[in-house]
Scaffold this motif. Structure first.
Motif, mmCIF file in Angstrom:
data_model
loop_
_atom_site.group_PDB
_atom_site.id
_atom_site.type_symbol
_atom_site.label_atom_id
_atom_site.label_comp_id
_atom_site.label_asym_id
_atom_site.label_seq_id
_atom_site.Cartn_x
_atom_site.Cartn_y
_atom_site.Cartn_z
ATOM 1 N N UNK A 182 0.828 -1.203 0.000
ATOM 2 C CA UNK A 182 0.000 0.000 0.000
ATOM 3 C C UNK A 182 0.868 1.262 0.000
ATOM 4 N N UNK A 183 0.239 2.395 -0.341
ATOM 5 C CA UNK A 183 0.913 3.694 -0.281
ATOM 6 C C UNK A 183 0.493 4.380 1.012
ATOM 7 N N UNK A 184 1.404 4.432 1.984
ATOM 8 C CA UNK A 184 1.096 5.066 3.261
ATOM 9 C C UNK A 184 0.847 6.560 3.121
ATOM 10 N N UNK A 185 1.578 7.209 2.231
ATOM 11 C CA UNK A 185 1.430 8.658 2.082
ATOM 12 C C UNK A 185 0.188 9.032 1.292
ATOM 13 N N UNK A 186 -0.581 8.036 0.857
ATOM 14 C CA UNK A 186 -1.837 8.291 0.156
ATOM 15 C C UNK A 186 -2.991 7.553 0.821
ATOM 16 N N UNK A 187 -2.939 7.506 2.144
ATOM 17 C CA UNK A 187 -4.033 6.883 2.891
ATOM 18 C C UNK A 187 -4.123 5.391 2.716
ATOM 19 N N UNK A 188 -2.979 4.717 2.621
ATOM 20 C CA UNK A 188 -2.932 3.254 2.447
ATOM 21 C C UNK A 188 -3.658 2.804 1.183
ATOM 22 N N UNK A 189 -3.455 3.551 0.100
ATOM 23 C CA UNK A 189 -3.970 3.141 -1.210
ATOM 24 C C UNK A 189 -3.415 1.767 -1.569
ATOM 25 N N UNK A 190 -4.259 0.876 -2.041
ATOM 26 C CA UNK A 190 -3.834 -0.492 -2.351
ATOM 27 C C UNK A 190 -3.078 -0.531 -3.675
ATOM 28 N N UNK A 191 -1.823 -0.958 -3.609
ATOM 29 C CA UNK A 191 -0.950 -1.009 -4.777
ATOM 30 C C UNK A 191 -0.904 -2.422 -5.370
ATOM 31 N N UNK A 192 -0.773 -3.424 -4.490
ATOM 32 C CA UNK A 192 -0.755 -4.824 -4.952
ATOM 33 C C UNK A 192 -1.303 -5.710 -3.840
ATOM 34 N N UNK A 193 -2.085 -6.724 -4.234
ATOM 35 C CA UNK A 193 -2.714 -7.619 -3.260
ATOM 36 C C UNK A 193 -2.599 -9.073 -3.746
ATOM 37 N N UNK A 194 -1.937 -9.877 -2.900
ATOM 38 C CA UNK A 194 -1.777 -11.311 -3.201
ATOM 39 C C UNK A 194 -2.457 -12.104 -2.083
ATOM 40 N N UNK A 244 -7.594 -2.635 -6.398
ATOM 41 C CA UNK A 244 -6.341 -1.904 -6.626
ATOM 42 C C UNK A 244 -6.611 -0.472 -7.075
ATOM 43 N N UNK A 245 -5.694 0.423 -6.714
ATOM 44 C CA UNK A 245 -5.758 1.777 -7.238
ATOM 45 C C UNK A 245 -5.570 1.715 -8.755
ATOM 46 N N UNK A 246 -6.437 2.364 -9.535
ATOM 47 C CA UNK A 246 -6.373 2.274 -11.002
ATOM 48 C C UNK A 246 -5.006 2.636 -11.587
ATOM 49 N N UNK A 247 -4.289 3.566 -10.944
ATOM 50 C CA UNK A 247 -3.001 3.993 -11.497
ATOM 51 C C UNK A 247 -1.925 2.913 -11.404
ATOM 52 N N UNK A 301 10.438 -14.207 -0.177
ATOM 53 C CA UNK A 301 10.648 -12.924 -0.846
ATOM 54 C C UNK A 301 9.301 -12.363 -1.300
ATOM 55 N N UNK A 302 8.872 -11.289 -0.653
ATOM 56 C CA UNK A 302 7.603 -10.648 -1.016
ATOM 57 C C UNK A 302 7.838 -9.270 -1.646
ATOM 58 N N UNK A 303 8.975 -9.093 -2.273
ATOM 59 C CA UNK A 303 9.308 -7.816 -2.906
ATOM 60 C C UNK A 303 8.326 -7.493 -4.024
ATOM 61 N N UNK A 304 8.151 -6.204 -4.267
ATOM 62 C CA UNK A 304 7.237 -5.728 -5.299
ATOM 63 C C UNK A 304 8.025 -5.248 -6.504
ATOM 64 N N UNK A 305 7.603 -5.660 -7.695
ATOM 65 C CA UNK A 305 8.177 -5.151 -8.943
ATOM 66 C C UNK A 305 7.220 -4.114 -9.508
ATOM 67 N N UNK A 306 7.704 -2.871 -9.641
ATOM 68 C CA UNK A 306 6.901 -1.771 -10.182
ATOM 69 C C UNK A 306 7.425 -1.417 -11.563
ATOM 70 N N UNK A 307 6.548 -1.502 -12.556
ATOM 71 C CA UNK A 307 6.935 -1.258 -13.944
ATOM 72 C C UNK A 307 6.391 0.091 -14.435
ATOM 73 N N UNK A 330 6.823 8.093 -6.609
ATOM 74 C CA UNK A 330 7.686 8.331 -5.451
ATOM 75 C C UNK A 330 6.865 8.552 -4.194
ATOM 76 N N UNK A 331 7.228 7.873 -3.096
ATOM 77 C CA UNK A 331 6.490 8.034 -1.851
ATOM 78 C C UNK A 331 6.773 6.914 -0.867
ATOM 79 N N UNK A 332 5.974 6.852 0.188
ATOM 80 C CA UNK A 332 6.153 5.871 1.267
ATOM 81 C C UNK A 332 5.244 4.666 1.023
ATOM 82 N N UNK A 333 5.852 3.482 0.934
ATOM 83 C CA UNK A 333 5.114 2.239 0.708
ATOM 84 C C UNK A 333 5.204 1.353 1.957
#
Length: 216
Positions: free
Chosen positions: A11-23, A33-36, A52-58, A65-68
């Protein structure tokens, strides 16, 4: 740590815990998920067995840029960690363009740098290294920055554009001698024409006032 059967949320903490990826349940969940971020994120599925639960952002964007935060949950255990993502772009060296001259006899210079993020510090300096006040600055979403200066004749006619970002510094200089207005040439032509006209007039009056003697 075996993470295949766990739930992983980015999630993006600096955007109110917007959901970035969910497994969850051994597959990605995309309905909330956030549309963006849709179709731009993934986990390293083959490495979940090693924990390993790392996130790949393409297709990374400046806005990414921000706090995840990554949160991992199981039936018996849960944990989370925060990560600050900083987006930086290193562009090319500054480029100087001569835009023309103005009525004051100055040369209009433009210094431009492309591909930089965050916005770099762009300065105009004289040959002694003293900073000169810029006349206009344009920022095109941070990636392209332009700074203009009207340069006038000086002791050596050299001007410097300097770019600084963190520990990086680049410079480009220009000698404006060949771009200064050539007023001498422009004035000399009409002066010569006036002198020639005056000489012709004098010769005419001399000839009229002093006629040739009649031949005997």
């Amino acid at each position: 740590m075996y993470a295949v059967n766990m739930e992983v949320k980015w999630t993006r903490q600096d955007q109110g815990d917007t959901l970035v990826h969910h497994y969850k349940n051994k597959q990605d969940q995309t309905d909330k998920l956030d549309p963006s971020y849709k179709n731009r994120t993934s986990l390293f599925i083959e490495e979940l067995q090693q924990g390993n639960t790392s996130l790949l952002l393409k297709k990374v964007q400046v806005s990414d840029g921000g706090q995840y935060r990554c949160r991992v949950d199981s039936d018996y255990w849960k944990d989370s960690i925060s990560v600050l993502l900083t987006i930086e772009g290193v562009g090319g060296a500054p480029n100087i363009t001569v835009l023309g001259t103005d009525v004051s006899g100055g040369v209009l210079l433009q210094c431009e740098c492309r591909g930089w993020w965050p916005v770099p510090d762009l300065q105009w300096l004289n040959s002694d290294g003293a900073e000169l006040p810029a006349e206009s600055c344009e920022d095109h979403k941070g990636f392209n920055v332009r700074l203009q200066l009207t340069a006038h004749k000086s002791n050596n006619n050299v001007y410097i554009c300097r770019l600084k970002q963190g520990q990086i510094m680049m410079e480009k200089q220009i000698d404006i001698t060949d771009h200064l207005p050539r007023y001498i040439t422009a004035i000399a032509v009409p002066v010569i024409l006036i002198l020639l006209s005056a000489l012709v007039g004098v010769a005419y009056f001399i000839r009229r006032d002093c006629p040739l003697e009649d031949k005997v």
